[in-house]
Design an enzyme around this catalytic site. Structure first.
Site, mmCIF file in Angstrom:
data_model
loop_
_atom_site.group_PDB
_atom_site.id
_atom_site.type_symbol
_atom_site.label_atom_id
_atom_site.label_comp_id
_atom_site.label_asym_id
_atom_site.label_seq_id
_atom_site.Cartn_x
_atom_site.Cartn_y
_atom_site.Cartn_z
ATOM 1 C CG HIS A 8 6.485 -4.620 -0.341
ATOM 2 N ND1 HIS A 8 5.368 -5.387 -0.096
ATOM 3 C CD2 HIS A 8 6.072 -3.327 -0.277
ATOM 4 C CE1 HIS A 8 4.322 -4.598 0.105
ATOM 5 N NE2 HIS A 8 4.725 -3.347 -0.014
ATOM 6 N N GLY A 54 7.823 4.364 -3.415
ATOM 7 C CA GLY A 54 6.477 3.986 -2.965
ATOM 8 C C GLY A 54 5.992 4.713 -1.730
ATOM 9 C CG ASP A 59 2.980 2.352 -3.403
ATOM 10 O OD1 ASP A 59 3.729 1.790 -4.217
ATOM 11 O OD2 ASP A 59 3.074 2.192 -2.170
ATOM 12 C CG ASP A 79 7.637 -9.254 2.692
ATOM 13 O OD1 ASP A 79 7.052 -10.318 3.004
ATOM 14 O OD2 ASP A 79 8.612 -8.821 3.311
ATOM 15 C CG HIS A 86 4.144 2.399 1.757
ATOM 16 N ND1 HIS A 86 3.846 1.958 0.500
ATOM 17 C CD2 HIS A 86 5.254 1.734 2.132
ATOM 18 C CE1 HIS A 86 4.743 1.049 0.132
ATOM 19 N NE2 HIS A 86 5.605 0.896 1.102
ATOM 20 C CG ASP A 89 0.136 5.405 0.262
ATOM 21 O OD1 ASP A 89 -0.901 6.063 0.418
ATOM 22 O OD2 ASP A 89 1.261 5.788 0.653
ATOM 23 N NE ARG A 95 -10.279 2.219 -2.831
ATOM 24 C CZ ARG A 95 -10.523 3.298 -3.575
ATOM 25 N NH1 ARG A 95 -11.459 3.265 -4.502
ATOM 26 N NH2 ARG A 95 -9.839 4.407 -3.397
#
Length: 122
Positions: A8, A54, A59, A79, A86, A89, A95
């Site tokens: 981030h 990203g 991402d 962060d 996002h 994402d 996951r």
């Protein structure tokens, strides 16, 4: 060894510092990064394959690489106190790493342990 790196905005300097500190360990590693993070890493003199930024799909690109076993590890300096448009994402990427058993570090301490514990890094 193929490692994806993401950070981030507020964590990009920390990511660059981490990679430079571990430069010798990463000599035989192929790095992939989201666009902006990759730009910071390239400007520091490290070789990196840059994907999309990203928020505009980077991402998701990294998640796709994880799902197809094109990555051995993901290092994502998040962060946790910031708001990120996002975030869905980001959650999808986390996951996918869990579903496909891809090691994932979200902070420097865990990333250091993963690099030191990998038998595939010289």
């Amino acid at each position: 060894m193929r490692i994806a790196i993401i950070a981030h905005d507020g964590k990009k300097p920390e990511m660059v510092a981490f990679l430079l500190k571990n430069k010798n360990k990463l000599k035989q590693v192929e790095l992939f990064a989201t666009g902006t993070t990759g730009g910071h890493v390239a400007n520091a003199g490290l070789e990196v394959t840059k994907l999309l930024s990203g928020p505009i799909g980077g991402d998701a690109q990294i998640a796709s690489m994880a799902a197809t076993k094109e990555l051995d590890m993901v290092i994502f300096f998040r962060d946790p106190l910031g708001k990120h448009p996002h975030e869905p994402d980001v959650q999808m990427l986390l996951r996918i790493c869990d579903v496909h058993n891809i090691p994932l570090a979200t902070n420097p301490a865990t990333a250091e342990l993963m690099l030191n514990g990998s038998s595939r890094i010289a």
